[in-house]
Design a protein around this motif. Structure first.
Motif, mmCIF file in Angstrom:
data_model
loop_
_atom_site.group_PDB
_atom_site.id
_atom_site.type_symbol
_atom_site.label_atom_id
_atom_site.label_comp_id
_atom_site.label_asym_id
_atom_site.label_seq_id
_atom_site.Cartn_x
_atom_site.Cartn_y
_atom_site.Cartn_z
ATOM 1 N N ALA A 1 103.269 76.930 56.754
ATOM 2 C CA ALA A 1 104.450 76.166 56.725
ATOM 3 C C ALA A 1 104.454 75.338 55.399
ATOM 4 N N GLN A 2 105.789 75.019 54.801
ATOM 5 C CA GLN A 2 105.506 74.318 53.603
ATOM 6 C C GLN A 2 105.751 72.887 53.992
ATOM 7 N N ALA A 3 104.959 72.118 53.332
ATOM 8 C CA ALA A 3 105.083 70.647 53.557
ATOM 9 C C ALA A 3 106.128 69.817 53.043
ATOM 10 N N ALA A 4 106.825 68.974 53.873
ATOM 11 C CA ALA A 4 108.031 68.283 53.393
ATOM 12 C C ALA A 4 107.688 67.516 52.251
ATOM 13 N N SER A 5 106.545 66.863 52.113
ATOM 14 C CA SER A 5 106.097 65.990 50.913
ATOM 15 C C SER A 5 104.743 66.566 50.426
ATOM 16 N N ALA A 6 104.731 66.335 48.837
ATOM 17 C CA ALA A 6 103.320 66.704 48.476
ATOM 18 C C ALA A 6 102.275 65.942 49.120
ATOM 19 N N SER A 7 102.490 64.642 49.509
ATOM 20 C CA SER A 7 101.650 63.618 49.899
ATOM 21 C C SER A 7 101.166 64.217 51.369
ATOM 22 N N LEU A 8 101.972 65.017 52.125
ATOM 23 C CA LEU A 8 101.778 65.543 53.469
ATOM 24 C C LEU A 8 101.181 66.628 53.690
ATOM 25 N N ALA A 9 100.957 67.317 52.342
ATOM 26 C CA ALA A 9 100.428 68.655 52.511
ATOM 27 C C ALA A 9 99.170 69.181 53.002
ATOM 28 N N ALA A 10 98.090 68.286 52.871
ATOM 29 C CA ALA A 10 96.772 68.446 53.481
ATOM 30 C C ALA A 10 96.967 67.855 54.985
ATOM 31 N N THR A 11 97.874 66.866 55.011
ATOM 32 C CA THR A 11 97.817 66.623 56.712
ATOM 33 C C THR A 11 98.576 67.545 57.598
ATOM 34 N N GLU A 12 99.639 68.004 57.032
ATOM 35 C CA GLU A 12 100.303 69.172 57.769
ATOM 36 C C GLU A 12 99.188 70.421 57.838
ATOM 37 N N TYR A 13 98.431 70.509 56.987
ATOM 38 C CA TYR A 13 97.599 71.798 57.138
ATOM 39 C C TYR A 13 96.562 71.253 58.161
ATOM 40 N N HIS A 14 96.062 69.995 58.210
ATOM 41 C CA HIS A 14 95.068 69.921 59.230
ATOM 42 C C HIS A 14 95.704 69.677 60.633
ATOM 43 N N VAL A 15 96.854 69.241 60.653
ATOM 44 C CA VAL A 15 97.555 69.381 62.099
ATOM 45 C C VAL A 15 97.651 70.644 62.695
ATOM 46 N N ARG A 16 98.216 71.650 61.773
ATOM 47 C CA ARG A 16 98.336 73.031 61.911
ATOM 48 C C ARG A 16 96.858 73.715 62.353
ATOM 49 N N THR A 17 95.862 73.190 61.894
ATOM 50 C CA THR A 17 94.366 73.656 61.981
ATOM 51 C C THR A 17 93.954 73.118 63.782
ATOM 52 N N GLY A 18 94.392 71.733 63.610
ATOM 53 C CA GLY A 18 94.106 71.489 65.132
ATOM 54 C C GLY A 18 94.873 72.040 66.301
ATOM 55 N N GLU A 19 95.990 72.267 65.876
ATOM 56 C CA GLU A 19 96.799 73.017 66.773
ATOM 57 C C GLU A 19 96.390 74.289 66.945
ATOM 58 N N ALA A 20 95.981 75.333 66.190
ATOM 59 C CA ALA A 20 95.172 76.465 66.411
ATOM 60 C C ALA A 20 94.021 76.324 67.285
ATOM 61 N N VAL A 21 93.175 75.473 66.750
ATOM 62 C CA VAL A 21 91.789 75.143 67.672
ATOM 63 C C VAL A 21 92.122 74.769 69.014
ATOM 64 N N ALA A 22 93.149 73.797 68.999
ATOM 65 C CA ALA A 22 93.495 73.653 70.604
ATOM 66 C C ALA A 22 93.942 74.742 71.530
ATOM 67 N N ALA A 23 94.549 75.639 70.737
ATOM 68 C CA ALA A 23 95.003 77.000 71.628
ATOM 69 C C ALA A 23 93.783 77.590 71.972
ATOM 70 N N VAL A 24 92.728 77.723 71.267
ATOM 71 C CA VAL A 24 91.362 78.404 71.448
ATOM 72 C C VAL A 24 90.818 77.550 72.703
ATOM 73 N N LEU A 25 90.764 76.361 72.740
ATOM 74 C CA LEU A 25 90.155 75.382 73.707
ATOM 75 C C LEU A 25 90.864 75.536 74.931
ATOM 76 N N LYS A 26 92.316 75.853 74.938
ATOM 77 C CA LYS A 26 93.011 75.811 76.258
ATOM 78 C C LYS A 26 92.688 77.223 77.213
ATOM 79 N N ARG A 27 92.450 78.307 76.143
ATOM 80 C CA ARG A 27 91.988 79.529 76.723
ATOM 81 C C ARG A 27 90.481 79.214 77.345
ATOM 82 N N LEU A 28 89.619 78.565 76.822
ATOM 83 C CA LEU A 28 88.270 78.431 77.238
ATOM 84 C C LEU A 28 88.366 77.671 78.438
ATOM 85 N N ARG A 29 89.120 76.547 78.527
ATOM 86 C CA ARG A 29 89.536 75.634 79.712
ATOM 87 C C ARG A 29 89.528 76.271 81.089
#
Length: 427
Positions: free
Chosen positions: A67-95
């Motif tokens: 996804a394209q960040a809305a602001s340059a200041s948010l680029a890393a944060t948005e990537y981190h959130v998308r990473t967290g969401e992807a890992v959370a999806a894995v953890l849900k399956r393991l749950r």
């Protein structure tokens, strides 16, 4: 220690399951994973980039949504959130499938952001590698590259996911005292200090060791071998400063051989504005040519042999994460010529277990390297002291025992809390 930790698992009818979260394979958890596997623990690695298969290690990969960040200041944060969401999806399956008894992960890239939301009863141990600061850090170290206001805003937001993660995890640790000091004072008391560990049985002095260069020349202990090792040859690890100093050393010591190990990637810093490689630019500037032997990559066993024949191992770094390679070189009995920067000074003490020089002073650095080459026998005491320091403070088995102590306490505390909840529910 591992066996006692496994025995504490609340459902002793089956094997304890530890899940690791790291963007790049097992990363800093390599040895800890090995120790747990050897004890019969079930281990899962959730990663963006899988590593070569290891017996007993289950790997699950994830891919953050683009996804394209809305602001340059948010680029890393948005990537981190998308990473967290992807890992959370894995953890849900393991749950629903194979819920872990403990999660251990890197706090800096978002992988643990939502772990406690998905698995609230599972204890989480965070690995704190680096907290970014705009002052007195890597960011403002080079006076020629002062940070702009937009840089400062971007850097502040880069820590956002890590701070949210630290609020949620049950415990955390970081490798060195200097790294610990980079974190805000109001979270430091939640972060223990424990290094990943150095295998001092593998990394050890060997007076009979030899190292064969790509052209067939054989180097041995006592030769004037100057070494420099970094993942990538970039300014964060002082590659330009080393090359400029090496050019002066080459004039003073015609028999010196310079061996540089490192890739041509961007590394930790920024790419050059002209798109050229630092290696090409520095070879052109210094004219070292054939005097400089460049090896892009070495197997670990070969790197150890190179350390064992080194007469002067140069390690430079801006204020940043300390490289494993420095401690491995010291464990091999290298005479280190390091930069007088805080992370390096935590392990290298001037003229007690190594030599230090100012990061930006090529003349002083060159003179210190020449001194190391001239006084190899005199400085044998520094080599022995370097190894003794690593053995005392960073020996692998001792570091793993400390990490496993953290794990044991988390598992025990969690079992106690769950037992209390079960008792209240039964009552």
């Amino acid at each position: 220690m591992v066996e006692r930790c496994v025995a504490l698992w609340r459902g002793s009818g089956r094997i304890m399951h530890v899940l690791f979260v790291h963007r790049s394979g097992s990363g800093q958890f390599f040895h800890l994973i090995d120790r747990l596997l050897a004890a019969g623990t079930e281990v899962t690695l959730v990663t963006e980039r899988a590593e070569p298969n290891r017996p007993g290690l289950q790997q699950v990969t994830y891919a953050p949504n683009a996804a394209q960040a809305a602001s340059a200041s948010l680029a890393a944060t948005e990537y981190h959130v998308r990473t967290g969401e992807a890992v959370a999806a894995v953890l849900k399956r393991l749950r629903h499938d194979d819920q872990p008894d403990l999660i251990i992960g890197h706090t800096g890239w978002g992988g643990l952001l939502f772990a406690k939301d998905v698995l609230p009863e599972t204890p989480v141990l965070g690995y704190c590698e680096y907290y970014y600061n705009a002052e007195n850090s890597d960011f403002d170290f080079d006076p020629a590259l002062g940070p702009s206001d937009s840089d400062r805003m971007r850097l502040r937001m880069r820590n956002a996911a890590q701070l949210v993660t630290l609020q949620a995890v049950d415990a955390a640790y970081t490798p060195t005292r200097w790294q610990h000091r980079q974190y805000p004072a109001n979270v430091r008391d939640r972060i223990a200090i424990c290094h990943d560990g150095i295998d001092t049985r593998l990394c050890r002095p060997d007076a009979e060791a030899t190292f064969t260069l790509p052209d067939g020349r054989v180097l041995k202990r006592g030769d004037e071998v100057v070494t420099f090792v970094a993942r990538d040859l970039d300014p964060y690890r002082g590659y330009p400063q080393f090359m400029r100093a090496a050019a002066l050393v080459a004039q003073a010591r015609p028999d010196a051989t310079f061996v540089v190990v490192g890739g041509d990637g961007v590394g930790y810093g920024r790419p050059r504005g002209d798109g050229r490689l630092w290696r090409e630019v520095m070879l052109e500037e210094t004219g070292l040519g054939e005097r400089m032997v460049h090896i892009p990559w070495l197997a670990h066993a070969d790197l150890i042999r190179l350390f064992q024949v080194s007469a002067a191992h140069v390690y430079l770094s801006v204020p940043f994460v300390l490289s494993w390679s420095l401690l491995e070189a010291m464990a091999c009995g290298c005479l280190v010529v390091g930069s007088r920067t805080a992370p390096v000074q935590e392990v290298v003490t001037e003229r007690r277990n190594g030599l230090l020089a100012p990061f930006f002073d090529r003349t002083a650095l060159a003179a210190t390297i020449v001194e190391a080459l001239q006084r190899q026998e005199d400085y044998e005491v520094l080599r022995r002291a370097a190894r003794a320091m690593v053995t005392a403070k960073f020996e692998l088995e001792a570091c793993l025992d400390r990490q496993l102590g953290l794990i044991e306490r988390l598992v025990a505390q969690n079992d106690f809390a769950l037992a209390e909840m079960d008792g209240l529910a039964a009552g």
